[in-house]
Design an enzyme around this catalytic site. Structure first.
Site, PDB file in Angstrom:
ATOM      1  N   THR A  15       0.808  -1.216   0.000  1.00  0.00           N
ATOM      2  CA  THR A  15       0.000   0.000   0.000  1.00  0.00           C
ATOM      3  C   THR A  15       0.841   1.266   0.000  1.00  0.00           C
ATOM      4  O   THR A  15       0.480   2.258  -0.631  1.00  0.00           O
ATOM      5  CB  THR A  15      -0.911   0.002   1.255  1.00  0.00           C
ATOM      6  OG1 THR A  15      -1.760  -1.134   1.167  1.00  0.00           O
ATOM      7  CG2 THR A  15      -1.765   1.248   1.326  1.00  0.00           C
ATOM      8  N   ASP A  59       1.557  -6.789  -4.402  1.00  0.00           N
ATOM      9  CA  ASP A  59       0.780  -6.802  -3.170  1.00  0.00           C
ATOM     10  C   ASP A  59       1.396  -7.927  -2.341  1.00  0.00           C
ATOM     11  O   ASP A  59       1.737  -8.982  -2.887  1.00  0.00           O
ATOM     12  CB  ASP A  59      -0.680  -7.123  -3.504  1.00  0.00           C
ATOM     13  CG  ASP A  59      -1.574  -7.048  -2.289  1.00  0.00           C
ATOM     14  OD1 ASP A  59      -2.409  -6.144  -2.247  1.00  0.00           O
ATOM     15  OD2 ASP A  59      -1.435  -7.912  -1.387  1.00  0.00           O
TER      16      ASP A  59
HETATM   17  N1  ASP Z   1      -2.629  -5.542   0.586  1.00  0.00           N
HETATM   18  C1  ASP Z   1      -1.537  -4.723   0.997  1.00  0.00           C
HETATM   19  C2  ASP Z   1      -0.294  -5.565   1.025  1.00  0.00           C
HETATM   20  O1  ASP Z   1      -0.032  -6.243   1.981  1.00  0.00           O
HETATM   21  C3  ASP Z   1      -1.796  -4.119   2.319  1.00  0.00           C
HETATM   22  C4  ASP Z   1      -0.688  -3.222   2.829  1.00  0.00           C
HETATM   23  O2  ASP Z   1       0.274  -2.932   2.170  1.00  0.00           O
HETATM   24  O3  ASP Z   1      -0.798  -2.764   3.962  1.00  0.00           O
HETATM   25  O4  ASP Z   1       0.446  -5.572   0.081  1.00  0.00           O
END
Ligand code: ASP
Length: 343
Positions: A15, A59
């Protein structure tokens, strides 16, 4: 004049480096260099920063042992040229990667700090800026002898630094997304960064060692009341599954059904390895404390003590991938190799 510490930022995705795709409304990764545009403060820090990025940022749900290897090799290859490393990573599986890296990069004398964020760095209320800036500060921190203060793999999130292989993601929406239930914080960032010096890992003198072989034919079995052991028959097949991590109740207890006992006993006799960890979020397995766990001692189930699930999985994969004898794996599972459990 003293040289500014030189740090390498390894961008893997998550993210922190994502933006909203206006077409789909979904979060997608963007070119890492845009981070400087969103965090101009980076230019003002008293460090020299260089960055290296995954060709295709992911991700963190896409993480796997091959990508762990890529991160570990990037650090190993650049180890002598930098004072510390910051790995930007999605928060979802950050604790797994931190655990894996702690086994892959042993005897570190420099910090490897993983961080990320719950909100993208371009968002006004982002937690990413503070996480990134303080992670950089920690990675650059040295003591009066000029040595790095942190000499291990750690996770920095929302004012706390945790030992990587003791951390877990505990919230999907709070900024305080991580916790280390069985080991104190390594540092707390307030007006100053307050290090818990006595709890930091002291590396062996042997120098950095890299391990990149992981055996992923392992399984995680969470016990629940009324679970039908026969449903899991195929799991206890040594040809398919080399090691099983079993998440049991409380201090390591499980139902005493004959079906289950027979499955698990035969699996171990056939060469399988079973590691017992608790499904409680804190505390430790104490095999044999209750009748419902003494059976495990008798048949050779290994107590995982207070290891997190993330670490238990990474450790099982690492030992199966790097040790050739079962005896050696059984010897190493219940002892602390890199600070991952309390003895
Ligand atoms: N879905 C994201 C990931 O783990 C969530 C985050 O970065 O906090 O890559």
């Amino acid at each position: 004049m003293q040289q500014k510490p030189k740090l390498l930022i390894v961008y893997t995705g998550g993210t922190i480096g994502m933006i909203n795709d206006p077409k789909t409304g979904q979060l997608i990764s963007f070119d890492f260099n845009h981070i400087y545009h969103h965090v101009p403060e980076l230019e003002r820090l008293n460090v020299q920063l260089e960055t290296v990025s995954f060709e295709i940022p992911v991700d963190s749900s896409e993480m796997n042992p091959l990508l762990w290897k890529e991160i570990a090799e990037m650090i190993h290859l650049n180890y002598d040229n930098y004072d510390g490393f910051v790995v930007l990573h999605g928060s979802d599986t950050m604790a797994y990667t931190a655990s894996a890296l702690s086994f892959m990069l042993q005897n570190l004398s420099k910090p490897v700090i993983l961080t990320g964020s719950q909100l993208p760095i371009g968002t006004i209320r982002t937690d990413g800026k503070e996480n990134l800036i303080t992670a950089i500060e920690i990675a650059a921190s040295k003591n009066s002898q000029g040595e790095s203060i942190v000499k291990e793999v750690a996770v920095y999130f929302e004012y706390s630094l945790y030992r990587g292989n003791r951390s877990s993601k505990v919230s999907a929406n709070q900024f305080e997304a991580f916790s280390s239930p069985n080991y104190p914080e390594l540092a707390v960032a307030g007006v100053e960064i307050d290090y818990n010096l006595e709890r930091l890992l002291v590396p062996k003198k042997e120098g950095l060692k890299l391990f990149t072989n992981f055996e992923n034919h392992v399984a995680l079995l969470k016990i629940f009341p009324g679970f039908a052991a026969n449903v899991y028959k195929n799991l206890f097949d040594i040809h398919q599954v080399k090691g099983i991590i079993m998440e049991t109740f409380g201090a390591g207890n499980a139902p005493s059904s004959d079906d289950f006992r027979q499955l698990i006993g035969t699996y171990i006799q056939n060469g399988g390895i079973v590691l017992n960890i608790t499904q409680c979020s804190s505390g430790s397995v104490q095999q044999g404390k209750y009748e419902t766990s003494s059976f495990f001692d008798k048949i050779g189930v290994i107590s995982g003590k207070d290891m997190t699930t993330e670490t238990a999985i990474a450790k099982m994969m690492y030992l199966l991938g790097s040790e050739s004898s079962k005896e050696e794996i059984l010897k190493k599972l219940p002892i602390s190799l890199v600070g991952e459990l309390s003895e």
